[in-house]
Design a protein around this motif. Structure first.
Motif, short mmCIF file in Angstrom:
data_model
loop_
_atom_site.label_atom_id
_atom_site.label_comp_id
_atom_site.label_asym_id
_atom_site.label_seq_id
_atom_site.Cartn_x
_atom_site.Cartn_y
_atom_site.Cartn_z
N VAL A 25 -5.20 12.30 14.07
CA VAL A 25 -6.37 11.76 13.39
C VAL A 25 -6.16 10.29 13.02
N LEU A 26 -4.93 9.98 12.56
CA LEU A 26 -4.62 8.63 12.10
C LEU A 26 -3.11 8.44 12.20
N SER A 27 -2.67 7.22 12.50
CA SER A 27 -1.23 6.97 12.55
C SER A 27 -0.95 5.52 12.22
N GLY A 28 0.30 5.25 11.81
CA GLY A 28 0.68 3.89 11.50
C GLY A 28 2.03 3.82 10.83
N SER A 29 2.64 2.62 10.86
CA SER A 29 3.91 2.40 10.18
C SER A 29 3.61 2.06 8.72
N ILE A 30 4.12 2.90 7.82
CA ILE A 30 3.72 2.83 6.41
C ILE A 30 4.95 2.93 5.52
N GLU A 31 4.95 2.17 4.43
CA GLU A 31 6.04 2.25 3.46
C GLU A 31 5.84 3.50 2.58
N CYS A 32 6.95 4.20 2.33
CA CYS A 32 6.90 5.45 1.58
C CYS A 32 7.99 5.44 0.51
N CYS A 33 7.75 6.22 -0.53
CA CYS A 33 8.71 6.31 -1.62
C CYS A 33 8.64 7.68 -2.26
N LYS A 34 9.81 8.21 -2.65
CA LYS A 34 9.87 9.45 -3.42
C LYS A 34 10.05 9.09 -4.89
N ILE A 35 9.16 9.58 -5.73
CA ILE A 35 9.22 9.30 -7.16
C ILE A 35 10.06 10.36 -7.85
N THR A 36 11.16 9.94 -8.47
CA THR A 36 12.01 10.86 -9.24
C THR A 36 12.32 10.22 -10.58
N PRO A 37 12.51 11.04 -11.63
CA PRO A 37 12.74 10.49 -12.97
C PRO A 37 14.10 9.83 -13.14
N LYS A 38 15.10 10.23 -12.35
CA LYS A 38 16.47 9.77 -12.58
C LYS A 38 16.89 8.62 -11.68
N LYS A 39 16.17 8.40 -10.60
CA LYS A 39 16.58 7.37 -9.65
C LYS A 39 15.55 6.26 -9.56
N PRO A 89 -2.84 -1.00 -3.50
CA PRO A 89 -3.34 0.37 -3.51
C PRO A 89 -2.33 1.32 -2.86
N SER A 90 -2.39 2.59 -3.27
CA SER A 90 -1.44 3.57 -2.74
C SER A 90 -2.07 4.96 -2.79
N ILE A 91 -1.41 5.90 -2.14
CA ILE A 91 -1.87 7.30 -2.13
C ILE A 91 -0.68 8.17 -2.51
N GLY A 92 -0.89 9.08 -3.45
CA GLY A 92 0.19 9.96 -3.90
C GLY A 92 -0.03 11.39 -3.46
N ILE A 102 4.79 8.78 -2.47
CA ILE A 102 3.79 7.70 -2.49
C ILE A 102 3.83 7.00 -1.14
N ILE A 103 2.66 6.75 -0.58
CA ILE A 103 2.59 5.95 0.65
C ILE A 103 1.72 4.73 0.39
N ILE A 104 2.11 3.62 1.02
CA ILE A 104 1.38 2.36 0.84
C ILE A 104 0.86 1.90 2.20
N CYS A 110 -6.13 1.17 3.79
CA CYS A 110 -5.89 2.16 2.75
C CYS A 110 -7.10 3.07 2.52
N ALA A 111 -8.29 2.47 2.48
CA ALA A 111 -9.50 3.27 2.25
C ALA A 111 -9.69 4.31 3.35
N GLU A 112 -9.41 3.91 4.61
CA GLU A 112 -9.55 4.86 5.73
C GLU A 112 -8.53 5.98 5.61
N TRP A 113 -7.28 5.63 5.26
CA TRP A 113 -6.25 6.66 5.10
C TRP A 113 -6.64 7.66 4.01
N LEU A 114 -7.12 7.13 2.88
CA LEU A 114 -7.50 8.02 1.77
C LEU A 114 -8.65 8.93 2.18
#
Length: 340
Positions: A25-39, A89-92, A102-104, A110-114
């Motif tokens: 449906v959609l593809s692309g190179s995107i920055e991603c992050c895992k949100i954790t309280p300790k790191k 903007p980001s999507i969680g 989280i992806i950026i 971004c609007a299309e991805w969301l």
């Protein structure tokens, strides 16, 4: 990210969705992050593909790249511009284990991805209410689409230990030699793969349980034990004519048990197979339950390594019962009754 968003049932799920040629449906190179309280938040760029109701993660965008992880959208909550992200903007994606990915996407995309992610998520949640998710639909027709490919064999590799896989290869060679038809051996292998993989996913999904398998399990053990009894005791009969007579009697009993086993398997799988695939069970039975083929294999000295390999699998299945099979008299005036 690997441990957080590996949100699939097992490797087979990932292989199914990524190998069926579903529309991206959609593809692309995107920055991603895992949100954790300790790191501290660490951002990494991956190639993402939205395929049906799942978001696949690849380490690069090469054509032969394989996904290393996936988020099934029905298992998460989607948040636009989540508070925990220091970048907008980001999507969680809030997962079942409360972790958040989280992806950026690029700002212009971004609007299309969301929009596409939300649409896929809504469709998937609707499917859940109808008891058929994207994964369910993929698995429903999976066996028929991939049984003739290397993928079906790869799934079997995950299901079976190395000794059993070697035993199946030996069985295939026995069929090819005794039937004088490599094509028949190949077709039988495809049919067995199709049935086995279908049963595997039905069991994995909980549609069939160990309780459902009790009767077929019992019959299977009887068949395996009788084969093993023949294997360890037949060399003690010196005359070929006597061997042939004994084999005919004992294999006839095995064929009768195979008939009962096929009926059980058909009853178990009938609601989940198409009529065309249902016929495959009968085709397998006609080959593996042939008195002449089995007897010929036992009497063919060139197939001794293959017989030994198949019987190694039998001994593994029987465990301590294998030791009871030695010195069992094969010569009966009437139909034998073994203490299974």
């Amino acid at each position: 990210l690997l441990t957080c968003c590996t949100n699939f049932n097992n490797d087979a799920d990932l292989l199914v969705l990524s190998s069926l040629g579903m529309e991206v449906v959609l593809s692309g190179s995107i920055e991603c992050c895992k949100i954790t309280p300790k790191k501290k938040n660490e951002w990494h760029k991956y190639h993402l593909q939205l395929i049906e109701g799942s978001l696949f993660f690849f380490k690069n965008s090469k054509a032969n790249a394989k996904p290393f992880s996936v988020i099934h959208l029905q298992n998460c909550k989607i948040e636009p511009n989540p508070e925990k992200s220091e970048r907008q903007p980001s999507i969680g994606f809030v997962l079942e284990n409360s972790h958040q990915i989280i992806i950026i996407p690029p700002e212009k995309d971004c609007a299309e991805w969301l929009e596409k992610v939300n649409k896929a998520h809504y469709k998937e949640m609707t499917n859940i209410s109808l008891k058929e998710t994207t994964m369910d639909k993929a698995k429903k027709n999976f066996a028929g689409k991939v049984s003739s490919s290397s993928f079906g064999k790869n799934v079997l590799k995950k299901m079976l230990d190395p000794i059993t896989r070697e035993g199946l290869k030996a069985l295939k060679k026995m069929i090819a030699v005794q039937s004088e038809s490599r094509a028949l051996a190949e077709t039988t292998e495809r049919n067995v793969t199709k049935i086995a993989v279908k049963a595997y996913f039905l069991f994995e999904k909980g549609i069939i349980s160990l309780k459902h398998l009790e009767v077929s399990e019992s019959i299977s053990r009887k068949i395996i034990k009788l084969f093993y009894i023949i294997h360890v005791n037949l060399p003690k009969i010196t005359e070929r004519k006597s061997k042939e007579e004994v084999l005919t009697e004992r294999i006839t009993e095995i064929v009768e048990l195979c008939s009962k086993l096929m009926k059980e398997i058909k009853t178990l799988l009938e609601p989940h197979l198409t009529p065309k695939n249902f016929v495959k069970i009968d085709e397998v039975y006609k080959v593996v339950a042939s008195v002449d083929l089995i007897k010929g294999a036992f009497l063919n000295s060139t197939l001794k390594p293959e017989i030994d390999q198949v019987m190694t699998v039998a001994a593994n299945i029987l465990g301590w019962e294998a030791a009871q099979c030695d010195n069992v008299c094969l010569l009966f005036d009437t139909k034998p009754t073994f203490r299974w």
